[in-house]
Design an enzyme around this catalytic site. Structure first.
Site, PDB file in Angstrom:
ATOM      1  N   GLY A 131      -1.643   4.710  -4.684  1.00 59.24           N
ATOM      2  CA  GLY A 131      -1.695   3.482  -5.463  1.00 59.24           C
ATOM      3  C   GLY A 131      -0.585   3.317  -6.479  1.00 59.24           C
ATOM      4  O   GLY A 131      -0.313   2.209  -6.924  1.00 59.24           O
TER       5      GLY A 131
ATOM      6  N   SER B 117       2.472   1.451  -4.820  1.00 59.51           N
ATOM      7  CA  SER B 117       2.148   0.056  -4.492  1.00 59.51           C
ATOM      8  C   SER B 117       2.155  -0.806  -5.751  1.00 59.51           C
ATOM      9  O   SER B 117       2.576  -1.958  -5.716  1.00 59.51           O
ATOM     10  CB  SER B 117       0.815  -0.053  -3.744  1.00 59.51           C
ATOM     11  OG  SER B 117      -0.248   0.460  -4.510  1.00 59.51           O
TER      12      SER B 117
ATOM     13  N   SER C 186       0.839  -1.198   0.000  1.00 66.41           N
ATOM     14  CA  SER C 186       0.000   0.000   0.000  1.00 66.41           C
ATOM     15  C   SER C 186       0.869   1.241   0.000  1.00 66.41           C
ATOM     16  O   SER C 186       2.049   1.198   0.360  1.00 66.41           O
ATOM     17  CB  SER C 186      -0.932   0.020   1.218  1.00 66.41           C
ATOM     18  OG  SER C 186      -0.188   0.192   2.405  1.00 66.41           O
ATOM     19  N   CYS C 187       0.265   2.345  -0.448  1.00 65.90           N
ATOM     20  CA  CYS C 187       0.916   3.654  -0.424  1.00 65.90           C
ATOM     21  C   CYS C 187      -0.197   4.688  -0.281  1.00 65.90           C
ATOM     22  O   CYS C 187      -1.300   4.347   0.139  1.00 65.90           O
ATOM     23  CB  CYS C 187       1.761   3.865  -1.684  1.00 65.90           C
ATOM     24  SG  CYS C 187       0.831   3.868  -3.219  1.00 65.90           S
ATOM     25  N   LEU C 188       0.064   5.907  -0.643  1.00 64.69           N
ATOM     26  CA  LEU C 188      -0.954   6.944  -0.471  1.00 64.69           C
ATOM     27  C   LEU C 188      -1.988   6.928  -1.599  1.00 64.69           C
ATOM     28  O   LEU C 188      -3.180   7.005  -1.353  1.00 64.69           O
ATOM     29  CB  LEU C 188      -0.283   8.321  -0.371  1.00 64.69           C
ATOM     30  CG  LEU C 188      -1.150   9.448   0.164  1.00 64.69           C
ATOM     31  CD1 LEU C 188      -1.670   9.155   1.561  1.00 64.69           C
ATOM     32  CD2 LEU C 188      -0.355  10.747   0.177  1.00 64.69           C
TER      33      LEU C 188
END
Length: 100
Positions: free
Chosen positions: A84, A87, A80-82
């Protein structure tokens, strides 16, 4: 936004359900983002810039660095990231190293 091979985008509830099934959740945001926006419970933070090296570490070194058992190439992992983008890059990196 969350990313997995079987389902490119996961909802928060889907992630919560997956975590009950012993899925490793790697948050690839930068450390300052974790400090600013908060840590996702039960996730391990490995910034995207460190990910390739981290996934190739000796398992003992990985455990010492990230306080988490290193995933095997067949383990279920969610990135996950902020937004997408990172990720999806992380998923590509992991797959290029032989993670399924």
């Amino acid at each position: 936004s969350l990313c997995a091979t079987a389902a490119p985008d996961l909802s928060y509830q889907e992630l919560k359900d997956l975590k009950k099934a012993n899925v490793l959740h790697i948050d690839v945001r930068e450390r300052w983002e974790i400090d600013r926006f908060g840590k996702i419970p039960e996730s391990v933070n490995i910034p995207l810039g460190e990910l390739m090296e981290a996934l190739q570490m000796d398992p003992t070194e990985f455990k010492e660095q990230y306080n988490q058992k290193m995933p095997s190439k067949s383990d279920h992992v969610v990135f996950s990231c902020l937004a997408g983008t990172r990720s999806k890059q992380a998923l590509g990196f992991a797959m290029s190293l032989g993670f399924s």
